[in-house]
Structures are given as C-alpha cells and as structure tokens.
Design an enzyme around this catalytic site. Sequence first.
Site, PDB file in Angstrom:
ATOM      1  N   GLY A 209       0.776  -1.240   0.000  1.00  0.00           N
ATOM      2  CA  GLY A 209       0.000   0.000   0.000  1.00  0.00           C
ATOM      3  C   GLY A 209       0.808   1.291   0.000  1.00  0.00           C
TER       4      GLY A 209
ATOM      5  N   LYS B  83       5.953  -0.071 -13.748  1.00  0.00           N
ATOM      6  CA  LYS B  83       7.216  -0.768 -13.521  1.00  0.00           C
ATOM      7  C   LYS B  83       7.490  -1.705 -14.693  1.00  0.00           C
ATOM      8  CE  LYS B  83       7.678  -3.393  -9.607  1.00  0.00           C
ATOM      9  NZ  LYS B  83       8.710  -2.831  -8.746  1.00  0.00           N
TER      10      LYS B  83
ATOM     11  N   ASP C 124      -7.287 -10.397  -9.570  1.00  0.00           N
ATOM     12  CA  ASP C 124      -6.321 -10.314 -10.666  1.00  0.00           C
ATOM     13  C   ASP C 124      -6.849  -9.296 -11.674  1.00  0.00           C
ATOM     14  OD1 ASP C 124      -4.896 -10.715 -13.025  1.00  0.00           O
ATOM     15  OD2 ASP C 124      -4.613 -12.843 -12.621  1.00  0.00           O
TER      16      ASP C 124
HETATM   17  C1  LIG Z   1       6.128  -4.586  -5.803  1.00  0.00           C
HETATM   18  S1  LIG Z   1       4.541  -5.008  -5.201  1.00  0.00           S
HETATM   19  C2  LIG Z   1       3.724  -3.450  -5.200  1.00  0.00           C
HETATM   20  C3  LIG Z   1       4.154  -2.517  -4.119  1.00  0.00           C
HETATM   21  C4  LIG Z   1       3.222  -1.335  -3.949  1.00  0.00           C
HETATM   22  N1  LIG Z   1       3.259  -0.456  -5.100  1.00  0.00           N
HETATM   23  C5  LIG Z   1       3.544  -0.522  -2.738  1.00  0.00           C
HETATM   24  O1  LIG Z   1       3.943   0.643  -2.885  1.00  0.00           O
HETATM   25  O2  LIG Z   1       3.370  -1.013  -1.611  1.00  0.00           O
HETATM   26  C6  LIG Z   1       3.848  -5.834  -6.565  1.00  0.00           C
HETATM   27  C7  LIG Z   1       2.429  -6.325  -6.363  1.00  0.00           C
HETATM   28  O3  LIG Z   1       1.872  -6.729  -7.623  1.00  0.00           O
HETATM   29  C8  LIG Z   1       0.861  -7.664  -7.347  1.00  0.00           C
HETATM   30  N2  LIG Z   1       0.408  -8.377  -8.554  1.00  0.00           N
HETATM   31  C9  LIG Z   1       1.123  -9.226  -9.329  1.00  0.00           C
HETATM   32  N3  LIG Z   1       0.364  -9.710 -10.335  1.00  0.00           N
HETATM   33  C10 LIG Z   1      -0.870  -9.150 -10.210  1.00  0.00           C
HETATM   34  C11 LIG Z   1      -2.094  -9.258 -10.936  1.00  0.00           C
HETATM   35  N4  LIG Z   1      -2.191 -10.076 -12.017  1.00  0.00           N
HETATM   36  N5  LIG Z   1      -3.175  -8.542 -10.530  1.00  0.00           N
HETATM   37  C12 LIG Z   1      -3.073  -7.740  -9.431  1.00  0.00           C
HETATM   38  N6  LIG Z   1      -1.939  -7.592  -8.700  1.00  0.00           N
HETATM   39  C13 LIG Z   1      -0.846  -8.285  -9.070  1.00  0.00           C
HETATM   40  C14 LIG Z   1       1.515  -8.569  -6.309  1.00  0.00           C
HETATM   41  O4  LIG Z   1       0.550  -9.306  -5.579  1.00  0.00           O
HETATM   42  C15 LIG Z   1       2.296  -7.556  -5.459  1.00  0.00           C
HETATM   43  O5  LIG Z   1       1.608  -7.235  -4.282  1.00  0.00           O
END
Ligand SMILES: C[S@@+](CC[C@H](N)C(=O)[O-])C[C@H]1O[C@@H](n2cnc3c(N)ncnc32)[C@H](O)[C@@H]1O
Length: 205
Positions: A60, A159, A95
């Site tokens: 978050g 990203k 998702d």
């Molecule tokens: C690097 S973290 C994000 C960190 C966040 N921006 C923060 O500031 O706390 C990446 C996130 O992408 C999510 N993610 C990966 N594939 C996804 C998908 N298909 N749909 C939704 N979320 C996804 C993962 O569950 C993970 O929590």
Amino acid sequence: MTKNKISKNWLIKKKKDPFFKLSKIKGFRSRSAFKLIEMNKKFKFLKENSLLLDLGSFPGGWSQVASKEITKGKILSIDIKFMEKIDKVDFIKGDFLQDNIFEKIIFYFNSKVDVVLSDMAANTTGNKTLDSYRTGELCLGAMDLATKILSKDGVFLSKAFMGTIFNEINESAKKNFRKVVKYKPISSKKESKEIYIYCQGILNI
Ligand SMILES: C[S@@+](CC[C@H](N)C(=O)[O-])C[C@H]1O[C@@H](n2cnc3c(N)ncnc32)[C@H](O)[C@@H]1O
C-alpha cells in the site's frame, strides 16, 4: 549458502537500506513509496481531484502517497493479495486481468480515469530473465487496460525491467501515447534492472 544464511543476509541488507529505514520512520508500508514521491515530483501527475487506479497496490505504499495528494478525487487499488484499509482508498482483491475486475473498475469510476499506476511484479522464480519477462507482460496488460480507460491527457506509469520485453513495451507505449519517458528513481536499487515507464496523452482517442 543455506536458506537460513540467505534470509539473514537479506535482513541485514534491508536494515542498512536508507529507504527502508525512512519508510518505517514516515509510516509508509513499503520503501516503494519513495519511488512514487520522486516520480510525482518530476512529472507532477497527482492532482487533488485526480481519478486514479493503482494496480498491484499491496502492501500500500503507493496508495498511501496517492491518498495524501488526492484529497477530492477517487482512488481504486487492486491486488491479488489483500491490502489493509487506507483512508480515502477503495480496494478490490483480485487479478486485474479478470473480466469481472475490469467491469468493477468501469463501474467504480463511471468516467474516464486520469492516472493508471502499475507497480505490479510477477512472483519471483529465481530465474531473473523469466521474472523480468513475466513482469513485462503485466506491464503490457496494464498498458492495454490504461488505453481503454484513460482520459485524453491521462497518465500511465508502470514498472518494468530492462531486458528483451522492454523494447516491446517501449514500442507499444510510443504507439499509444504522445509522451513516453523511461525513468529510474534513485530509490530503485542500483543493482536491479527495474525501470519505470511514464506515458502521457493517449493517441488516436
Ligand atoms: C512490488 S509489489 C507493489 C508494491 C506497492 N506499489 C507498494 O507501494 O506497496 C507488486 C504487487 O503486484 C501484485 N500483482 C502481481 N500480479 C498481479 C495481478 N495479475 N493482478 C493484481 N496484482 C498483481 C503482487 O501481488 C504484489 O503485491
């Protein structure tokens, strides 16, 4: 190296990381928060009345940063992992590629959106090439979604990792947006191939 030693080294490294320490002091849920702060300082896209979608929001950090800037707009955050409540942020667990999630996004905003953020990363497998490819695919999927819901001057920030799929991401961005800039925030670890792509202004709308 044993598994225990690897995780001990990882913890020591983390504790030495100035952005990790600062995130604890400032009450941010992740060090990633500083990446968004820096990118917003550079590109100035978070406005008080923005409508913003945060893809891959858990835990978050980005949503916290967005909620400090967006006081009169709307923020919808989505992740496959459950995210604890943040004031002024709505959350959907799921998702982003699922049709029903897309429908929920459309229903929630009921209008074109100003900003789509994606900090999504695929689960790591240990194979860096494969991991960066899969995160690149998430970026392409998020870009496709962004082109469908963004307003004419809307912003897509995502990203990605430098590597083979990055050329495809860059080409696709240039076809879809007026302005495309690659940016590596100082809080993004030097040793990582992580990069962000900032896109603004939808073409052919
Ligand atoms: C690097 S973290 C994000 C960190 C966040 N921006 C923060 O500031 O706390 C990446 C996130 O992408 C999510 N993610 C990966 N594939 C996804 C998908 N298909 N749909 C939704 N979320 C996804 C993962 O569950 C993970 O929590």
